[in-house]
Motif scaffolding. Structure first.
Motif, PDB file in Angstrom:
ATOM      1  N   ARG A   8     -14.453 -19.555  21.441  1.00 28.75           N
ATOM      2  CA  ARG A   8     -15.415 -19.323  22.523  1.00 28.75           C
ATOM      3  C   ARG A   8     -16.815 -19.071  21.986  1.00 28.75           C
ATOM      4  O   ARG A   8     -17.012 -18.605  20.870  1.00 28.75           O
ATOM      5  CB  ARG A   8     -14.970 -18.193  23.444  1.00 28.75           C
ATOM      6  N   ALA A  10     -19.820 -16.686  23.181  1.00 31.00           N
ATOM      7  CA  ALA A  10     -19.997 -15.561  24.104  1.00 31.00           C
ATOM      8  C   ALA A  10     -21.409 -14.991  23.979  1.00 31.00           C
ATOM      9  O   ALA A  10     -21.596 -13.829  23.644  1.00 31.00           O
ATOM     10  CB  ALA A  10     -18.953 -14.485  23.807  1.00 31.00           C
ATOM     11  N   PRO A  11     -22.417 -15.800  24.231  1.00 33.15           N
ATOM     12  CA  PRO A  11     -23.789 -15.332  24.028  1.00 33.15           C
ATOM     13  C   PRO A  11     -24.252 -14.376  25.135  1.00 33.15           C
ATOM     14  O   PRO A  11     -23.734 -14.408  26.249  1.00 33.15           O
ATOM     15  CB  PRO A  11     -24.602 -16.627  24.083  1.00 33.15           C
ATOM     16  N   THR A  12     -25.211 -13.547  24.773  1.00 32.22           N
ATOM     17  CA  THR A  12     -25.869 -12.685  25.757  1.00 32.22           C
ATOM     18  C   THR A  12     -27.186 -13.360  26.123  1.00 32.22           C
ATOM     19  O   THR A  12     -28.054 -13.492  25.253  1.00 32.22           O
ATOM     20  CB  THR A  12     -26.149 -11.302  25.131  1.00 32.22           C
ATOM     21  N   GLU A  44     -22.436 -13.476  28.510  1.00 31.82           N
ATOM     22  CA  GLU A  44     -22.209 -12.030  28.558  1.00 31.82           C
ATOM     23  C   GLU A  44     -23.444 -11.367  29.180  1.00 31.82           C
ATOM     24  O   GLU A  44     -24.283 -10.786  28.499  1.00 31.82           O
ATOM     25  CB  GLU A  44     -21.879 -11.521  27.154  1.00 31.82           C
ATOM     26  N   TYR A 185     -19.444  -3.465  27.109  1.00 34.94           N
ATOM     27  CA  TYR A 185     -19.117  -4.672  26.354  1.00 34.94           C
ATOM     28  C   TYR A 185     -17.652  -4.673  25.902  1.00 34.94           C
ATOM     29  O   TYR A 185     -16.943  -5.669  26.054  1.00 34.94           O
ATOM     30  CB  TYR A 185     -20.071  -4.759  25.145  1.00 34.94           C
ATOM     31  N   VAL A 189     -15.303  -7.721  27.091  1.00 38.30           N
ATOM     32  CA  VAL A 189     -15.024  -8.788  26.124  1.00 38.30           C
ATOM     33  C   VAL A 189     -13.512  -8.950  25.922  1.00 38.30           C
ATOM     34  O   VAL A 189     -12.998 -10.069  25.836  1.00 38.30           O
ATOM     35  CB  VAL A 189     -15.778  -8.526  24.791  1.00 38.30           C
ATOM     36  N   ARG A 203     -17.614 -14.509  15.171  1.00 33.78           N
ATOM     37  CA  ARG A 203     -18.907 -13.898  15.511  1.00 33.78           C
ATOM     38  C   ARG A 203     -19.451 -13.164  14.297  1.00 33.78           C
ATOM     39  O   ARG A 203     -18.775 -13.040  13.269  1.00 33.78           O
ATOM     40  CB  ARG A 203     -18.699 -12.935  16.685  1.00 33.78           C
ATOM     41  N   LEU A 207     -20.137  -7.120  14.316  1.00 36.54           N
ATOM     42  CA  LEU A 207     -19.104  -6.744  15.289  1.00 36.54           C
ATOM     43  C   LEU A 207     -17.730  -6.518  14.659  1.00 36.54           C
ATOM     44  O   LEU A 207     -16.767  -6.232  15.367  1.00 36.54           O
ATOM     45  CB  LEU A 207     -19.033  -7.800  16.407  1.00 36.54           C
TER      46      LEU A 207
HETATM   47  N1  GLU Z   1     -22.279 -11.161  23.487  1.00 31.76           N
HETATM   48  C1  GLU Z   1     -22.324 -10.733  22.121  1.00 31.76           C
HETATM   49  C2  GLU Z   1     -23.635 -11.141  21.493  1.00 31.76           C
HETATM   50  O1  GLU Z   1     -24.337 -11.986  22.012  1.00 31.76           O
HETATM   51  C3  GLU Z   1     -21.212 -11.321  21.287  1.00 31.76           C
HETATM   52  C4  GLU Z   1     -19.936 -10.705  21.616  1.00 31.76           C
HETATM   53  C5  GLU Z   1     -18.757 -11.208  20.850  1.00 31.76           C
HETATM   54  O2  GLU Z   1     -18.824 -12.275  20.228  1.00 31.76           O
HETATM   55  O3  GLU Z   1     -17.728 -10.533  20.899  1.00 31.76           O
HETATM   56  O4  GLU Z   1     -23.985 -10.574  20.482  1.00 31.76           O
END
Ligand code: GLU
Length: 306
Positions: A8, A10-12, A44, A185, A189, A203, A207
């Motif tokens: 996936r 999962a950008p903010t 996100e 978050y 997530v 990622r 994280l």
């Molecule tokens: N949404 C997060 C970000 O843009 C990434 C979260 C994830 O990959 O778990 O930094």
């Protein structure tokens, strides 16, 4: 039973993508595609103050420009509050959630800063509140919701190998919902990756330390666990982390100077997939992707590469 690979993005969507985001997106895509996997796109945007639909749309054009495609989505977290509430209810039913009335100032005064990410380790000031104390405090303040943690949780990261935390000592009871009602978050997530059948979460390694907390949540919610693959961070030549504030490393500015192939080739070179930064399409890197080639240490951007 082996599961089909599902990765996936999962950008903010809180600004134009910078090189670090692009690097994560490229490697997440390569990791899934190199094993014949599908990709999901999830925005996100829980924090609607900091994010916008327009940034999300821009982001999709940017992924498209780079040749990073997806098979499902976009999903928008801002539309999934009902589902996050169900997950929160499930945890509450297990007696593991408590209201926290600490203000930001109290949190910082009373809790030791977290060694690795500057976050704090909650010492449990509100964990033992009685029903009467909760009722009293609720009159003047709406609480955040925290999850009680216990035990040690570890996993074998696809890149960094075994990583574990003793949850009380290393992260403390963590937030599931903020006092303003925004889901945290960590809850969203896990709820989403679990529901969407994601099998690998690739990622930035900032994280990595969230992995144990997230696995703890997967187990409590009874969701299928993904594998995690964390990647090194890209650092400016002077050692600072890249951020959305550095406009010159934003994709908007890069697009004026480089073609998509030039950007992908430079990122592929930094990822250890090319021996020199030559222009390539993302799909030409799929064959050569291998976690063993990706550096372990954070990567300083060489002067003049971008
Ligand atoms: N949404 C997060 C970000 O843009 C990434 C979260 C994830 O990959 O778990 O930094």
């Amino acid at each position: 039973m082996t599961r089909d690979i599902v990765g996936r993005f999962a950008p903010t969507p809180s600004g134009s993508m910078h090189l670090g985001n692009l690097f994560s997106c490229l490697l997440a895509w390569l990791s899934a595609r190199s094993r014949g996997g599908r990709m999901i796109l999830r925005m996100e945007n829980l924090d609607t103050q900091r994010t916008s639909i327009e940034f999300g749309e821009q982001l999709m054009r940017d992924l498209d420009f780079l040749g990073l495609d997806w098979d499902e989505g976009p999903y928008w977290q801002s539309e999934r509050g009902g589902y996050y509430q169900e997950c929160l209810d499930k945890l509450m039913a297990q007696g593991l959630v408590y209201p926290c009335f600490c203000s930001r100032a109290e949190l910082h005064a009373a809790n030791a800063p977290h060694a690795s990410d500057g976050d704090y380790i909650y010492q449990g000031a509100c964990r033992g509140l009685t029903a009467a104390q909760i009722a009293e405090k609720s009159r003047t303040r709406s609480p955040a919701m925290r999850l009680k943690v216990s035990g040690t949780v570890g996993f074998k990261d696809l890149h960094y190998g075994w990583y574990e935390q003793e949850l009380q000592r290393d992260c403390g009871d963590f937030l599931l919902r903020r006092s303003d009602g925004v889901f945290a978050y960590q809850l969203a997530v896990v709820a989403d990756d679990g529901a969407m059948g994601v099998t690998e979460v690739v990622r930035g390694r900032d994280l990595l330390s969230s992995g144990p907390r997230q696995l703890y949540l997967y187990r409590l919610l009874g969701l299928p666990e993904p594998e995690f693959g964390h990647i090194p961070m890209l650092l400016a030549p002077d050692g600072r982390r890249l951020s959305k504030r550095e406009a010159d490393m934003g994709l908007d500015a890069l697009r004026e100077r480089f073609s998509a192939e030039e950007i992908v080739g430079r990122l592929g070179y930094l990822a250890g997939l090319l021996d020199r930064p030559k222009p390539v399409r993302a799909r030409e890197l799929v064959q050569s992707f291998n976690w063993e080639k990706v550096p372990m240490e954070d990567i300083f951007l060489p002067e003049g590469l971008f």
